[in-house]
Design an enzyme around this catalytic site. Sequence first.
Site, PDB file in Angstrom:
ATOM      1  N   LYS A 226       0.806  -1.227   0.000  1.00 57.22           N
ATOM      2  CA  LYS A 226       0.000   0.000   0.000  1.00 57.22           C
ATOM      3  C   LYS A 226       0.835   1.270   0.000  1.00 57.22           C
ATOM      4  O   LYS A 226       2.048   1.247   0.227  1.00 57.22           O
ATOM      5  CB  LYS A 226      -0.972  -0.048   1.199  1.00 57.22           C
ATOM      6  CG  LYS A 226      -2.091  -1.064   0.913  1.00 57.22           C
ATOM      7  CD  LYS A 226      -3.203  -1.040   1.927  1.00 57.22           C
ATOM      8  CE  LYS A 226      -4.306  -2.013   1.515  1.00 57.22           C
ATOM      9  NZ  LYS A 226      -5.375  -2.110   2.532  1.00 57.22           N
ATOM     10  N   ARG A 261      -3.302 -10.325   4.973  1.00 62.39           N
ATOM     11  CA  ARG A 261      -3.809 -10.304   3.590  1.00 62.39           C
ATOM     12  C   ARG A 261      -2.721  -9.747   2.686  1.00 62.39           C
ATOM     13  O   ARG A 261      -2.404  -8.555   2.754  1.00 62.39           O
ATOM     14  CB  ARG A 261      -5.062  -9.437   3.525  1.00 62.39           C
ATOM     15  CG  ARG A 261      -5.721  -9.428   2.149  1.00 62.39           C
ATOM     16  CD  ARG A 261      -6.983  -8.578   2.118  1.00 62.39           C
ATOM     17  NE  ARG A 261      -7.572  -8.579   0.797  1.00 62.39           N
ATOM     18  CZ  ARG A 261      -7.170  -7.765  -0.190  1.00 62.39           C
ATOM     19  NH1 ARG A 261      -6.173  -6.895   0.035  1.00 62.39           N
ATOM     20  NH2 ARG A 261      -7.740  -7.819  -1.377  1.00 62.39           N
TER      21      ARG A 261
HETATM   22  N1  HH2 Z   1     -10.316  -6.858   4.584  1.00 60.55           N
HETATM   23  C1  HH2 Z   1      -9.608  -6.137   3.696  1.00 60.55           C
HETATM   24  N2  HH2 Z   1      -9.935  -6.166   2.387  1.00 60.55           N
HETATM   25  C2  HH2 Z   1      -9.207  -5.424   1.489  1.00 60.55           C
HETATM   26  N3  HH2 Z   1      -9.556  -5.434   0.172  1.00 60.55           N
HETATM   27  C3  HH2 Z   1      -8.835  -4.694  -0.722  1.00 60.55           C
HETATM   28  C4  HH2 Z   1      -7.745  -3.957  -0.295  1.00 60.55           C
HETATM   29  C5  HH2 Z   1      -6.971  -3.186  -1.294  1.00 60.55           C
HETATM   30  O1  HH2 Z   1      -5.924  -3.959  -1.769  1.00 60.55           O
HETATM   31  P1  HH2 Z   1      -5.970  -4.731  -3.170  1.00 60.55           P
HETATM   32  O2  HH2 Z   1      -7.064  -5.729  -3.171  1.00 60.55           O
HETATM   33  O3  HH2 Z   1      -4.633  -5.231  -3.487  1.00 60.55           O
HETATM   34  O4  HH2 Z   1      -6.275  -3.575  -4.225  1.00 60.55           O
HETATM   35  P2  HH2 Z   1      -7.585  -3.229  -5.006  1.00 60.55           P
HETATM   36  O5  HH2 Z   1      -8.605  -2.898  -3.979  1.00 60.55           O
HETATM   37  O6  HH2 Z   1      -7.155  -2.069  -5.863  1.00 60.55           O
HETATM   38  O7  HH2 Z   1      -7.962  -4.448  -5.822  1.00 60.55           O
HETATM   39  N4  HH2 Z   1      -7.361  -3.930   1.014  1.00 60.55           N
HETATM   40  C6  HH2 Z   1      -8.092  -4.663   1.923  1.00 60.55           C
HETATM   41  C7  HH2 Z   1      -7.768  -4.670   3.328  1.00 60.55           C
HETATM   42  O8  HH2 Z   1      -6.819  -3.999   3.792  1.00 60.55           O
HETATM   43  N5  HH2 Z   1      -8.550  -5.408   4.160  1.00 60.55           N
END
Ligand code: HH2
Length: 287
Positions: A226, A261
């Site tokens: 992030k 995660r």
């Molecule tokens: N529970 C939980 N869910 C999440 N889902 C998405 C993201 C964002 O990360 P990522 O899925 O890699 O990116 P994007 O939302 O752009 O797909 N962060 C979290 C988190 O910190 N906690």
Amino acid sequence: MFDTSPQLDCGGRVLRLDRPRVMGIVNVTPDSFSDGGAHDTTDAAVAHGLQLVAEGADLLDIGGESTRPGAAPVSVEEELRRVVPVIQALAERTQVPLSVDTFKPEVMRAAVAAGAGMINDIHALRQDGALAAAAELGVPVVLMHMQGEPGSMQDTPQYDDVVAEVHRFLAERMFSAEMAGIAKKNLVIDLGFGFGKTTEHNMTLLARSERFVELGVPMLAGLSRKRSIGELTGREQPRDRVAGSVAAHLIAAQRGATILRVHDVAATVDALKIWAAVDAVPAPRVA
Ligand SMILES: Nc1nc2ncc(COP(=O)(O)OP(=O)(O)O)nc2c(=O)[nH]1
């Protein structure tokens, strides 16, 4: 000796929480902030999920809509088209619990019917119908804190006391979930790193995350790749933030998180092996 460590029954697939567990991220999206487009076909997403399990992921989180600021909203139909076939295929081809990263009740229902055993809701079941759907589905639910909405949450995040405000929000969402009939044993909390928070807010929450253990449910930590990791390390590209992400997740694990995660499963699994080796050293005998 009877094992009393907590565990989650994810639709028949048990996730033991006797030690920190690694949740591998499978984004079936064209625009996720760090790996958008890398796995946005069913075959590519399934192959990626199987690869993460081979690297040691204890569970997978399948998402069909990017949550990054400015991401294009995705319709229910499109999100279903993206995630359901991936969940179905992974449910058939691997034994680890599968989580669906969605806040839409219709997607929750279809995902669980397809084999998902956990709901990961960044809106903490605040969308209409989400509480009822999660209660009916009876699978574990991740309740995450977010200030504002994804589109604007990072504009000017402000808190009088970020720890107290996030703690109050999560306690309230847990109460609402239990009032809706969701058993406390099926609740997981998440401080929502990067969701309406500055780097200072994120680091304060990470430093104080032990404060949230008193809520009595497992805690998920999601700092992987992030912006805050980038700001602190100077790594512009998310894919270059592996070492910073691993360090942050180790600290989260040491301060109470039992689900991490991550995008980079192998690196995180390696780091946890070192930590476990040190953790296994018996306490010195009192002379
Ligand atoms: N529970 C939980 N869910 C999440 N889902 C998405 C993201 C964002 O990360 P990522 O899925 O890699 O990116 P994007 O939302 O752009 O797909 N962060 C979290 C988190 O910190 N906690």
